[in-house]
Design a protein around this motif. Structure first.
Motif, PDB file in Angstrom:
ATOM      1  N   PRO A 154       0.836  -1.210   0.000  1.00 47.01           N
ATOM      2  CA  PRO A 154       0.000   0.000   0.000  1.00 47.01           C
ATOM      3  C   PRO A 154       0.866   1.254   0.000  1.00 47.01           C
ATOM      4  CG  PRO A 154      -0.644  -1.501   1.748  1.00 47.01           C
ATOM      5  CD  PRO A 154       0.616  -2.039   1.158  1.00 47.01           C
ATOM      6  N   THR A 155       0.404   2.258  -0.681  1.00 47.71           N
ATOM      7  CA  THR A 155       1.058   3.551  -0.730  1.00 47.71           C
ATOM      8  C   THR A 155       0.107   4.570  -0.109  1.00 47.71           C
ATOM      9  OG1 THR A 155       2.168   2.955  -2.787  1.00 47.71           O
ATOM     10  CG2 THR A 155       2.030   5.294  -2.265  1.00 47.71           C
ATOM     11  N   ALA A 156       0.643   5.434   0.715  1.00 53.85           N
ATOM     12  CA  ALA A 156      -0.208   6.440   1.359  1.00 53.85           C
ATOM     13  C   ALA A 156      -0.171   7.739   0.567  1.00 53.85           C
ATOM     14  CB  ALA A 156       0.268   6.697   2.783  1.00 53.85           C
ATOM     15  N   VAL A 157      -1.312   8.401   0.523  1.00 53.60           N
ATOM     16  CA  VAL A 157      -1.390   9.775   0.025  1.00 53.60           C
ATOM     17  C   VAL A 157      -1.999  10.621   1.137  1.00 53.60           C
ATOM     18  CG1 VAL A 157      -1.538   9.205  -2.426  1.00 53.60           C
ATOM     19  CG2 VAL A 157      -3.631   9.427  -1.087  1.00 53.60           C
ATOM     20  N   TYR A 158      -1.659  11.884   1.138  1.00 51.75           N
ATOM     21  CA  TYR A 158      -2.120  12.812   2.171  1.00 51.75           C
ATOM     22  C   TYR A 158      -2.961  13.880   1.487  1.00 51.75           C
ATOM     23  CZ  TYR A 158       1.150  10.255   4.947  1.00 51.75           C
ATOM     24  OH  TYR A 158       1.793   9.233   5.589  1.00 51.75           O
ATOM     25  N   ILE A 159      -4.227  13.946   1.862  1.00 56.60           N
ATOM     26  CA  ILE A 159      -5.194  14.830   1.219  1.00 56.60           C
ATOM     27  C   ILE A 159      -5.414  16.045   2.115  1.00 56.60           C
ATOM     28  CG2 ILE A 159      -7.532  15.014   0.304  1.00 56.60           C
ATOM     29  CD1 ILE A 159      -7.426  11.857   0.144  1.00 56.60           C
ATOM     30  N   ALA A 160      -5.026  17.213   1.617  1.00 52.98           N
ATOM     31  CA  ALA A 160      -5.235  18.474   2.342  1.00 52.98           C
ATOM     32  C   ALA A 160      -6.548  19.063   1.862  1.00 52.98           C
ATOM     33  CB  ALA A 160      -4.082  19.428   2.065  1.00 52.98           C
ATOM     34  N   GLU A 161      -7.463  19.330   2.814  1.00 53.91           N
ATOM     35  CA  GLU A 161      -8.785  19.818   2.458  1.00 53.91           C
ATOM     36  C   GLU A 161      -9.225  20.976   3.341  1.00 53.91           C
ATOM     37  OE1 GLU A 161     -11.730  16.559   0.942  1.00 53.91           O
ATOM     38  OE2 GLU A 161     -10.852  15.883   2.823  1.00 53.91           O
ATOM     39  N   VAL A 162     -10.098  21.781   2.781  1.00 55.19           N
ATOM     40  CA  VAL A 162     -10.826  22.788   3.536  1.00 55.19           C
ATOM     41  C   VAL A 162     -12.243  22.243   3.657  1.00 55.19           C
ATOM     42  CG1 VAL A 162     -11.624  25.167   3.606  1.00 55.19           C
ATOM     43  CG2 VAL A 162      -9.434  24.620   2.530  1.00 55.19           C
ATOM     44  N   ARG A 190     -16.756  20.617   1.048  1.00 57.10           N
ATOM     45  CA  ARG A 190     -15.357  20.180   1.039  1.00 57.10           C
ATOM     46  C   ARG A 190     -14.658  20.687  -0.214  1.00 57.10           C
ATOM     47  NH1 ARG A 190     -15.269  14.073   3.435  1.00 57.10           N
ATOM     48  NH2 ARG A 190     -13.074  14.531   3.606  1.00 57.10           N
ATOM     49  N   LYS A 191     -13.448  21.187  -0.026  1.00 59.34           N
ATOM     50  CA  LYS A 191     -12.638  21.620  -1.158  1.00 59.34           C
ATOM     51  C   LYS A 191     -11.244  21.033  -0.999  1.00 59.34           C
ATOM     52  CE  LYS A 191     -10.693  25.554  -3.535  1.00 59.34           C
ATOM     53  NZ  LYS A 191     -10.430  26.987  -3.485  1.00 59.34           N
ATOM     54  N   ARG A 192     -10.868  20.164  -1.904  1.00 55.93           N
ATOM     55  CA  ARG A 192      -9.534  19.557  -1.871  1.00 55.93           C
ATOM     56  C   ARG A 192      -8.520  20.580  -2.354  1.00 55.93           C
ATOM     57  NH1 ARG A 192      -9.332  13.794  -4.156  1.00 55.93           N
ATOM     58  NH2 ARG A 192     -10.351  13.530  -2.158  1.00 55.93           N
ATOM     59  N   ILE A 193      -7.486  20.798  -1.545  1.00 58.28           N
ATOM     60  CA  ILE A 193      -6.418  21.734  -1.900  1.00 58.28           C
ATOM     61  C   ILE A 193      -5.287  21.003  -2.615  1.00 58.28           C
ATOM     62  CG2 ILE A 193      -4.694  23.360  -0.984  1.00 58.28           C
ATOM     63  CD1 ILE A 193      -7.514  24.395  -0.647  1.00 58.28           C
ATOM     64  N   ALA A 194      -4.912  19.811  -2.107  1.00 55.26           N
ATOM     65  CA  ALA A 194      -3.796  19.071  -2.695  1.00 55.26           C
ATOM     66  C   ALA A 194      -3.834  17.609  -2.268  1.00 55.26           C
ATOM     67  CB  ALA A 194      -2.470  19.691  -2.249  1.00 55.26           C
TER      68      ALA A 194
END
Length: 95
Positions: free
Chosen positions: A4-12, A23-27
């Motif tokens: 598994p590979t992790a991703v990190y989702i930055a959201e407002v 919800r608004k995904r920033i990156a």
């Protein structure tokens, strides 16, 4: 099967709104530090931000979640900046 590979989702996230529409995904980043750096440098939400891991209902059942807040302040469950770690599984071959 690949690891598994992790991703990190930055959201407002605006909790007063509909959870889907608020919800608004920033990156989406490869590390927690990269996601935090993007939020720190954001023209609207940036600042001297830090993260505090929290037990939030965001993401999937095995996701880790961090509340993002100003240094020296306590995280707030009603806060609007979040980073969620999600696990991705990539296939090794497509044959």
């Amino acid at each position: 099967m690949a690891e598994p590979t992790a991703v990190y989702i930055a959201e407002v996230i605006w909790f007063a709104d509909n959870p889907v529409d608020g919800r608004k995904r920033i990156a989406v980043c490869a590390s927690l530090d990269a996601a935090l750096d993007i939020l720190r440098g954001h023209h609207i939400h940036g600042g001297d931000l830090v993260v505090t891991e929290t037990a939030s209902a965001l993401g999937t059942s095995d996701a880790r979640t961090w509340a993002v807040h100003e240094r020296g302040e306590e995280p707030d469950d009603e806060g609007h900046l979040w980073i969620t770690e999600e696990q991705l599984i990539e296939e090794l071959s497509r044959g």
